[in-house]
Scaffold this motif. Structure first.
Motif, mmCIF file in Angstrom:
data_model
loop_
_atom_site.group_PDB
_atom_site.id
_atom_site.type_symbol
_atom_site.label_atom_id
_atom_site.label_comp_id
_atom_site.label_asym_id
_atom_site.label_seq_id
_atom_site.Cartn_x
_atom_site.Cartn_y
_atom_site.Cartn_z
ATOM 1 N N THR A 60 29.262 -0.658 -35.679
ATOM 2 C CA THR A 60 29.221 -2.124 -35.646
ATOM 3 C C THR A 60 30.177 -2.642 -34.571
ATOM 4 O OG1 THR A 60 31.018 -2.350 -37.251
ATOM 5 C CG2 THR A 60 28.764 -2.191 -38.126
ATOM 6 N N PRO A 61 30.048 -3.905 -34.165
ATOM 7 C CA PRO A 61 30.997 -4.461 -33.189
ATOM 8 C C PRO A 61 32.456 -4.312 -33.631
ATOM 9 C CG PRO A 61 29.100 -5.907 -33.413
ATOM 10 C CD PRO A 61 28.942 -4.844 -34.453
ATOM 11 N N ALA A 62 32.731 -4.555 -34.910
ATOM 12 C CA ALA A 62 34.099 -4.388 -35.411
ATOM 13 C C ALA A 62 34.500 -2.922 -35.413
ATOM 14 C CB ALA A 62 34.214 -4.963 -36.818
ATOM 15 N N GLY A 63 33.524 -2.063 -35.674
ATOM 16 C CA GLY A 63 33.799 -0.630 -35.719
ATOM 17 C C GLY A 63 34.113 -0.032 -34.362
ATOM 18 N N GLU A 64 33.605 -0.640 -33.288
ATOM 19 C CA GLU A 64 33.839 -0.108 -31.946
ATOM 20 C C GLU A 64 35.323 -0.035 -31.616
ATOM 21 O OE1 GLU A 64 31.593 -2.360 -29.153
ATOM 22 O OE2 GLU A 64 29.652 -1.547 -29.802
ATOM 23 N N GLU A 65 36.059 -1.070 -31.982
ATOM 24 C CA GLU A 65 37.504 -1.078 -31.719
ATOM 25 C C GLU A 65 38.214 -0.046 -32.585
ATOM 26 O OE1 GLU A 65 41.174 -2.185 -30.029
ATOM 27 O OE2 GLU A 65 39.080 -2.335 -29.399
ATOM 28 N N VAL A 66 37.774 0.104 -33.815
ATOM 29 C CA VAL A 66 38.385 1.097 -34.701
ATOM 30 C C VAL A 66 38.118 2.502 -34.166
ATOM 31 C CG1 VAL A 66 38.381 2.080 -37.024
ATOM 32 C CG2 VAL A 66 38.227 -0.403 -36.714
#
Length: 301
Positions: A60-66
């Motif tokens: 997910t978009p949020a997961g990309e940074e993680v």
């Protein structure tokens, strides 16, 4: 406290494989256990890291940074362990990205030498376009890359060598009757063959073509240097090839005529590139020296 290092390994494995099942097999854990651990981490972080469905697990978009930060933390942890052991990169695994116009011709000798001197060293090589190498280095998917330094601003670059460019043409072409370096103006009105736009070489060739008054073929974009060399052999145009590839092909007894291109811009610098951390990874200087040495062996013939 979550996520732990093991949880970060789970997250990165799922991102790399795109499948919870494949990640579980890779990590030697059961799929239900991995799914449960992932759900707990997502709850702890308060975000959904992967959109899971029949087609797999998509970040997910949020997961990309993680995922990006997880790669970096695992990288630093591995580097810490290697530093304690005193062997740097040669005590573990190195994910090395390399341009496909260099890798198959430069790395065989390099890998042979490294494995002889460092038998426990694990080198994982990925051949990718300039654009993908940049993404891999930025996200932590790749530890180091061999590429053109101007395409990776802000990273730490160690110069390796400069490649001049050569022209490959059909053996029955008029220009094939001579062996001296070929002036750029001799290619006026000619068709230039090159790789797809994702490669730095294609931009260099486009510039040379414009200055020569030629044109880059819009009918054929090669996926490899071998492919554009074969097209040149049929008389479809002139393939512009870097010198390491040209040197290897010349020794094999190639199916085209090769002439050096006489122009001050017909070259490209190659560097070993790593993230811009406060200090280079321990052992990267040794790797750079081996790469330089192997390139000199190839280019002097």
């Amino acid at each position: 406290m979550r996520p732990t290092l093991r949880h970060l390994e789970y997250i990165v494995a799922i991102a790399d494989t795109g499948q919870v099942g494949l990640a579980a097999a890779q990590l030697n854990v059961s799929q239900p256990s991995l799914s449960s651990q992932l759900s707990e981490v997502e709850t702890e972080l308060g975000v959904t890291l992967f959109q899971r469905g029949r087609t797999g697990a998509k970040v997910t978009p949020a997961g990309e940074e993680v995922v990006r930060r997880a790669r970096r933390i695992l990288y630093e942890h591995q580097d810490l362990r290697a530093a304690v052991k005193g062997g740097g990169i040669f005590q573990g695994r190195l994910r090395l990205g390399v341009l496909p116009s260099i890798g198959p011709y430069l790395l065989p000798g390099v890998v042979k030498r490294l494995h002889k001197d460092h038998p426990s060293f694990r080198l994982i090589v990925r051949e990718e376009s300039t654009r993908d190498l940049s993404e891999g280095l930025r996200t932590g998917r790749l530890d180091m890359i061999i590429s053109t330094p101007e395409d990776h601003p802000g990273a730490r670059s160690t110069y390796l060598f400069t490649e001049t460019l050569w022209v490959a043409m059909a053996r029955d072409h008029l220009q094939a009757r001579q062996t001296a370096p070929l002036p750029l103006e001799a290619l006026a009105d000619q068709t230039f063959l090159t790789l797809s736009p994702g490669h730095r070489l294609s931009h260099i060739v486009a510039g040379l073509s414009a200055r020569a008054g030629g044109r880059v073929s819009d009918e054929y974009e090669g996926t490899s240097l071998d492919a554009i060399r074969l097209m040149a052999a049929t008389g479809a145009g002139f393939a512009i090839l870097p010198s390491i590839y040209a040197a290897v092909e010349a020794r094999r007894g190639t199916d085209v005529c090769l002439r050096a291109l006489k122009d001050p811009t017909a070259k490209r610098d190659i560097a070993l590139i790593q993230p811009a951390l406060p200090d280079p990874r321990m052992g990267s200087d040794i790797l750079a020296d081996v790469l330089k040495s192997e390139a000199q062996v190839i280019l002097k013939h």
